[in-house]
Design a protein around this motif. Structure first.
Motif, mmCIF file in Angstrom:
data_model
loop_
_atom_site.group_PDB
_atom_site.id
_atom_site.type_symbol
_atom_site.label_atom_id
_atom_site.label_comp_id
_atom_site.label_asym_id
_atom_site.label_seq_id
_atom_site.Cartn_x
_atom_site.Cartn_y
_atom_site.Cartn_z
ATOM 1 N N GLY A 44 0.924 -1.133 0.095
ATOM 2 C CA GLY A 44 -0.178 0.205 0.309
ATOM 3 C C GLY A 44 0.623 1.608 0.045
ATOM 4 O O GLY A 44 1.782 1.402 0.718
ATOM 5 N N SER A 45 0.710 2.261 -0.678
ATOM 6 C CA SER A 45 1.195 3.357 -1.136
ATOM 7 C C SER A 45 0.623 4.681 -0.364
ATOM 8 O O SER A 45 0.948 5.700 -1.089
ATOM 9 C CB SER A 45 2.048 3.314 -2.581
ATOM 10 O OG SER A 45 0.527 3.682 -3.053
ATOM 11 N N GLY A 46 -0.306 4.492 0.965
ATOM 12 C CA GLY A 46 -1.044 5.876 0.867
ATOM 13 C C GLY A 46 -0.220 6.522 1.901
ATOM 14 O O GLY A 46 1.398 6.110 1.441
ATOM 15 N N PRO A 47 -0.349 7.437 2.856
ATOM 16 C CA PRO A 47 0.539 9.190 2.852
ATOM 17 C C PRO A 47 1.252 8.005 4.082
ATOM 18 O O PRO A 47 2.480 7.718 4.383
ATOM 19 C CB PRO A 47 -0.549 9.706 3.932
ATOM 20 C CG PRO A 47 -1.661 9.395 2.978
ATOM 21 C CD PRO A 47 -1.850 8.175 3.312
ATOM 22 N N GLY A 48 0.744 6.476 5.184
ATOM 23 C CA GLY A 48 1.667 5.615 6.101
ATOM 24 C C GLY A 48 2.937 5.056 4.786
ATOM 25 O O GLY A 48 4.144 4.366 5.187
ATOM 26 N N GLY A 49 2.026 4.475 3.783
ATOM 27 C CA GLY A 49 2.805 3.440 3.502
ATOM 28 C C GLY A 49 4.699 4.312 2.381
ATOM 29 O O GLY A 49 5.511 3.775 2.979
ATOM 30 N N TYR A 50 4.263 4.991 1.392
ATOM 31 C CA TYR A 50 5.472 5.365 1.090
ATOM 32 C C TYR A 50 6.369 6.446 1.954
ATOM 33 O O TYR A 50 7.149 6.716 1.647
ATOM 34 C CB TYR A 50 4.426 7.096 0.071
ATOM 35 C CG TYR A 50 3.979 8.484 0.379
ATOM 36 C CD1 TYR A 50 5.557 8.859 -0.015
ATOM 37 C CD2 TYR A 50 2.609 8.367 0.514
ATOM 38 C CE1 TYR A 50 3.938 10.150 0.813
ATOM 39 C CE2 TYR A 50 2.124 9.681 0.295
ATOM 40 C CZ TYR A 50 2.947 10.741 0.524
ATOM 41 O OH TYR A 50 2.839 12.139 1.712
ATOM 42 N N VAL A 51 5.442 7.023 3.062
ATOM 43 C CA VAL A 51 6.597 7.427 3.996
ATOM 44 C C VAL A 51 7.445 7.335 4.911
ATOM 45 O O VAL A 51 8.315 7.270 5.025
ATOM 46 C CB VAL A 51 5.600 8.436 5.401
ATOM 47 C CG1 VAL A 51 6.709 8.756 6.387
ATOM 48 C CG2 VAL A 51 5.132 9.575 4.886
ATOM 49 N N ALA A 52 6.867 5.812 5.506
ATOM 50 C CA ALA A 52 7.741 4.374 5.387
ATOM 51 C C ALA A 52 8.552 4.163 4.635
ATOM 52 O O ALA A 52 10.066 3.928 5.391
ATOM 53 C CB ALA A 52 6.541 3.253 5.702
#
Length: 466
Positions: free
Chosen positions: A12-20
């Motif tokens: 998943g590349s939402g805000p949590g995913g891409y920031v991680a």
């Protein structure tokens, strides 16, 4: 079936995913992110960002209609619904490309496809390049959430909308029913009302924006009613009868009596459910409760090497909370020293309605229930020079302190630009600031932020401008 090896794979590349992913790359991890749709997830493509673009158009339209107040002459304004929507979509597309740039810059592999856990340290991906298996020392599940549906009130994409359809109307409806008065429902209610739509909001609780401080909720209800919204609290939509191009809604009001209204469109905004299906949770032995993955304070699922973050793990359902959790999870697996678990009392919440609403920490009722003897400060926008100059003199800033220690327990705001102001109190809470430090802080004049100072002063009977 091909196989690739990584230090970290994120689903998943939402805000949590891409920031991680970015933080992992900074720490030297070989990282991949699996995304079945567009980079940025729901928030960037169908949530936080495009709704703010829509609301900005509504705000500008509202200001133009008030031009005479500012000594300006403007012919009766009109709008182009398609152009309003296009601008919103263009903003999202631009930011999605920006996330793609971040992935390339940080040498993060982006794998297009649908992924699922497939055994210890493995994710199976079915995508445009066929099927492949990714192996990783660690995995982060960041699959987000979707709109909740209620029996009998299911969206059909035409007459009954979720947030997705509400963001891309082919034309502005003349009348609208919004079911649910959380941030999503109220933001859409504000947007459509600004363009002349007759809006009815139905909330099952006894007040709108039920997670907010009660005083702020009541002020918001008055403000929305003044703008022409009809608000029904303690009410429940019992039935939706779809017509050719309208919907008849049967509503049980607060007195328990049924009434029927007919509207062109309905928006269902009754919450969200985590995307827990079809990602291999049950097979992996990962616990799910009430539609969300159960994690510990470090976002670990209980299965070795598998973390979960963001909307998938529950409230508060906020992009900035997901981002913070992504960093915590990555730094924990990397062994970074000095980490702190997420404290939800320090997570600010914002509603970008007209007027805006923002808060952090405990409400007055919560503080009292938890045994605090409180001191409460209030400062109205009517006492602030900048607010008056802006033509935005309606609003309130409220602060709550522990009487014994001076700890800032919570802050609650309604009015112009409070979604920007709230971060001052969020920083204060994170630094464990007391009333003394806030009183001694110099706020620039003339600014809206001065009201933050005055609210603190008022809690201790020292306010200067009321």
């Amino acid at each position: 079936m091909s196989e690739k090896n990584y230090d970290l794979v994120i689903l998943g590349s939402g805000p949590g995913g891409y920031v991680a992913a970015v933080r992992a790359a900074q720490l030297g991890m070989k990282t991949a992110i699996v995304e079945r749709d567009k980079l940025g997830g729901i928030c960037l493509n169908w949530g936080c960002i495009p709704t703010k673009a829509l609301l900005r158009s509504a705000e500008v339209y509202d200001l133009i209609e008030r031009a005479q107040e500012f000594g300006l002459k403007v012919e009766k304004p009109t709008y182009d619904a398609a152009a309003v929507v296009k601008r919103s979509r263009d903003v999202s597309e631009r930011l999605s490309r920006g996330v793609g740039f971040l992935m390339k810059k940080n040498k993060i592999d982006v794998i297009e496809g649908t992924g699922a856990l497939a055994g210890e340290g493995k994710i199976a991906v079915d995508g445009k390049d066929g099927k492949q298996t990714l192996t990783a020392k660690n995995i982060i599940l960041a699959t987000g959430a979707r709109a909740r549906t209620l029996p009998g009130l299911e969206p059909d994409g035409k007459l009954v909308w979720t947030y997705r359809e509400a963001m891309v109307p082919e034309a502005m409806p003349k009348s609208l029913l919004v079911i649910g008065s959380g941030a999503i429902g109220i933001e859409f209610a504000s947007f459509y009302r600004a363009f002349g739509c007759e809006v009815t909001v139905v909330e099952v609780m006894d007040r709108i924006l039920p997670v907010e401080d009660e005083e702020i909720s009541k002020m918001a209800a008055r403000a929305f009613k003044k703008r022409g919204m009809k608000i029904m609290t303690g009410a429940k939509v019992e039935k939706l009868d779809k017509q050719k191009d309208s919907v008849k809604a049967t509503i049980a009001n607060a007195q328990g009596k049924s009434e029927t209204i007919e509207v062109e469109r309905v928006i269902s905004a009754v919450g969200i459910d985590g995307n827990v299906e079809d990602i291999g949770l049950e097979e992996a032995g990962i616990k799910v409760e009430k539609g969300h993955v159960v994690v510990d304070e470090w976002l670990r699922t209980g299965v070795k090497g598998v973390y979960a973050i963001g909307d998938l793990v529950g409230a508060p359902w906020l992009a900035h909370k997901a981002m913070h959790e992504g960093v915590i999870a990555v730094e924990h697996m990397a062994g970074v020293k000095g980490l702190h678990p997420l404290d939800t009392k320090k997570v600010p919440g914002c509603t970008y309605s007209a007027p805006q609403i923002a808060s952090v920490g405990l409400t007055e009722a919560q503080a009292t229930e938890q045994g605090h003897k409180v001191k409460v400060g209030r400062f109205p926008f009517t006492g602030n020079g900048k607010a008056i100059a802006l033509g935005e003199d309606q609003g309130l800033i409220k602060t709550i302190f522990d009487e014994k220690t001076g700890e800032l327990l919570g802050a609650h705001m309604i009015g112009a630009e409070v979604t920007e102001l709230i971060q001052g109190y969020t920083v204060a809470k994170n630094l464990e600031t007391t009333e003394a430090e806030l009183m001694h802080t110099i706020f620039p004049h003339p600014t809206l932020s001065e009201m933050m100072h005055e609210s603190v002063l008022d809690a201790y009977q020292k306010a200067l401008h009321i």
